[in-house]
Design a protein around this motif. Structure first.
Motif, PDB file in Angstrom:
ATOM      1  N   PHE A  30     111.991  68.125  -6.164  1.00 20.82           N
ATOM      2  CA  PHE A  30     111.690  67.706  -7.536  1.00 20.82           C
ATOM      3  C   PHE A  30     112.799  68.180  -8.475  1.00 20.82           C
ATOM      4  N   GLU A  31     113.183  69.431  -8.346  1.00 20.60           N
ATOM      5  CA  GLU A  31     114.232  69.980  -9.215  1.00 20.60           C
ATOM      6  C   GLU A  31     115.579  69.291  -8.967  1.00 20.60           C
ATOM      7  N   LEU A  32     115.895  69.054  -7.721  1.00 24.63           N
ATOM      8  CA  LEU A  32     117.150  68.357  -7.404  1.00 24.63           C
ATOM      9  C   LEU A  32     117.142  66.939  -7.969  1.00 24.63           C
ATOM     10  N   ALA A  33     115.988  66.296  -7.927  1.00 27.60           N
ATOM     11  CA  ALA A  33     115.876  64.938  -8.478  1.00 27.60           C
ATOM     12  C   ALA A  33     116.121  64.945  -9.980  1.00 27.60           C
ATOM     13  N   LEU A  34     115.590  65.947 -10.682  1.00 30.42           N
ATOM     14  CA  LEU A  34     115.827  66.043 -12.123  1.00 30.42           C
ATOM     15  C   LEU A  34     117.309  66.182 -12.434  1.00 30.42           C
ATOM     16  N   ARG A  83     100.634  75.276  -9.389  1.00 33.71           N
ATOM     17  CA  ARG A  83      99.294  75.343  -9.982  1.00 33.71           C
ATOM     18  C   ARG A  83      98.520  74.049  -9.765  1.00 33.71           C
ATOM     19  N   PHE A  84      99.175  72.905  -9.943  1.00 35.53           N
ATOM     20  CA  PHE A  84      98.453  71.630  -9.961  1.00 35.53           C
ATOM     21  C   PHE A  84      98.875  70.642  -8.875  1.00 35.53           C
ATOM     22  N   GLY A  85     100.044  70.814  -8.260  1.00 34.68           N
ATOM     23  CA  GLY A  85     100.492  69.849  -7.261  1.00 34.68           C
ATOM     24  C   GLY A  85     100.605  68.446  -7.816  1.00 34.68           C
ATOM     25  N   ASP A  86     101.146  68.309  -9.012  1.00 36.12           N
ATOM     26  CA  ASP A  86     101.133  67.041  -9.747  1.00 36.12           C
ATOM     27  C   ASP A  86     102.545  66.617 -10.160  1.00 36.12           C
ATOM     28  N   PRO A  87     103.375  66.192  -9.216  1.00 33.57           N
ATOM     29  CA  PRO A  87     104.729  65.790  -9.600  1.00 33.57           C
ATOM     30  C   PRO A  87     104.761  64.538 -10.464  1.00 33.57           C
ATOM     31  N   ALA A 292     111.353  61.032  -3.909  1.00 32.93           N
ATOM     32  CA  ALA A 292     112.067  59.794  -4.232  1.00 32.93           C
ATOM     33  C   ALA A 292     111.072  58.697  -4.618  1.00 32.93           C
ATOM     34  N   GLN A 293     109.941  58.657  -3.918  1.00 36.27           N
ATOM     35  CA  GLN A 293     108.914  57.668  -4.251  1.00 36.27           C
ATOM     36  C   GLN A 293     108.310  57.964  -5.623  1.00 36.27           C
ATOM     37  N   VAL A 294     108.086  59.236  -5.937  1.00 41.87           N
ATOM     38  CA  VAL A 294     107.550  59.622  -7.240  1.00 41.87           C
ATOM     39  C   VAL A 294     108.509  59.191  -8.348  1.00 41.87           C
TER      40      VAL A 294
END
Length: 312
Positions: A30-34, A83-87, A292-294
């Motif tokens: 997630f961080e790398l995608a940002l 905390r939430f697992g909500d990418p 990538a899908q997110v």
């Protein structure tokens, strides 16, 4: 006397449960995608990634309950995801798209959801967390308020005001210090006199230092501390010697090449990949594809509109 940083040599990590490894890798990709999206001009403003520090909230995840308060900071994506697992919701917030956690007005740093709050203002969360801890002590005994802060935040007076009250009133408050050795562009040794342990002791607050970056080792070390806070309603300062692998924000890194190389040499990612290649490769590929899908799905959403979200 300035602060010193003594790190234990890295050891071979213990094998992780699949759920822990998935969460670690979800945060990493997630961080790398940002950072990739910023580099392509697809995101605006700024963001502060937790690359290298992902194991801290992952280690804490099963030690916290939904009834606990969690206060995060500017480098908080990993805290939120643990905390939430909500990418989807987090990325939508950063991008200002439909489904955003705070309708796109909080962005990367300022998020409020249930009993979770992040802010980019250094030290701001600590007195707020002390107030939440006071409520918990009176109305919900056994729950706690946990604050993530960095070594640089120990230059803020609000931290000491809150510690003073927490010690005097016996508050169930945990300060989790992610000490990565640098405050934006200033090494900790150049901005922190004495030690964090010494500053905690000045208020009669117990301090625990953890130098391992092994998720299982960190969790085992922190579990008794959090249990004590719940049982005795007493504050605790937990300091983790960690490493910031990425830049301060989306592209600026003032560290010398050898300092960056040292951080990467102590990165959990490479050590887990080497220690458990088959398990790691499968989970890494799955989380890389999932993120990538997110990104594709959230990028295709329309912009979030505050007015429409709050009608009627």
């Amino acid at each position: 006397m300035t602060a010193t940083r003594t790190e234990a040599p890295p050891t071979a990590p213990t094998r992780l449960a699949d759920a822990d490894l998935d969460l670690l890798l979800l945060i990493r990709h997630f961080e790398l995608a940002l950072l990739d999206m910023f580099a392509r001009g697809e995101l605006h403003g700024t963001t502060h990634t937790c690359l290298g520090q992902e194991y801290v909230p992952v280690a804490l995840r099963p030690l916290l309950t939904d009834g606990d308060f969690v206060f995060s900071n500017h480098r908080g994506h990993g805290h939120y995801l643990a905390r939430f697992g909500d990418p989807h919701g987090l990325l939508a917030e950063v991008m200002g798209r439909e489904g955003a956690v705070c309708h796109g007005v909080g962005g990367s740093q300022h998020i409020l959801r249930d009993r979770y709050l992040s802010t980019g203002v250094q030290g701001e969360s600590v007195p707020v967390a002390a107030g939440a801890a006071l409520h918990l002590k009176r109305a919900e005994p056994g729950r706690l308020a946990l604050v993530y802060l960095g070594d640089g935040t120990w230059g803020e007076g609000a931290v000491y005001e809150a510690l003073n009250m927490a010690a005097l009133w016996g508050l169930p408050l945990v300060l989790v210090v992610e000490n990565n050795g640098i405050a934006q562009s200033t090494p900790t040794t150049a901005q922190l006199a004495g030690t964090i342990a010494g500053r905690a002791r000045a208020f009669g607050v117990d301090h625990l230092l953890v130098s391992s970056t092994d998720t299982g080792v960190v969790r085992a070390a922190l579990a008794p501390a959090l249990h004590r806070v719940r049982e005795r309603s007493t504050p605790y300062v937990v300091e983790l010697l960690t490493h910031r692998v990425g830049p301060h924000s989306k592209g600026d890194d003032s560290r010398r090449p050898e300092e960056i190389a040292h951080a990467k040499a102590n990165d959990w990612y490479a050590r887990y990949a080497a220690a458990f290649p088959e398990q790691f490769a499968a989970h890494d590929q799955r989380q890389r594809a999932y993120v990538a899908q997110v990104v594709r799905e959230v990028a295709g959403r329309p912009a979030s509109r505050w007015e429409e979200d709050h009608r009627g």
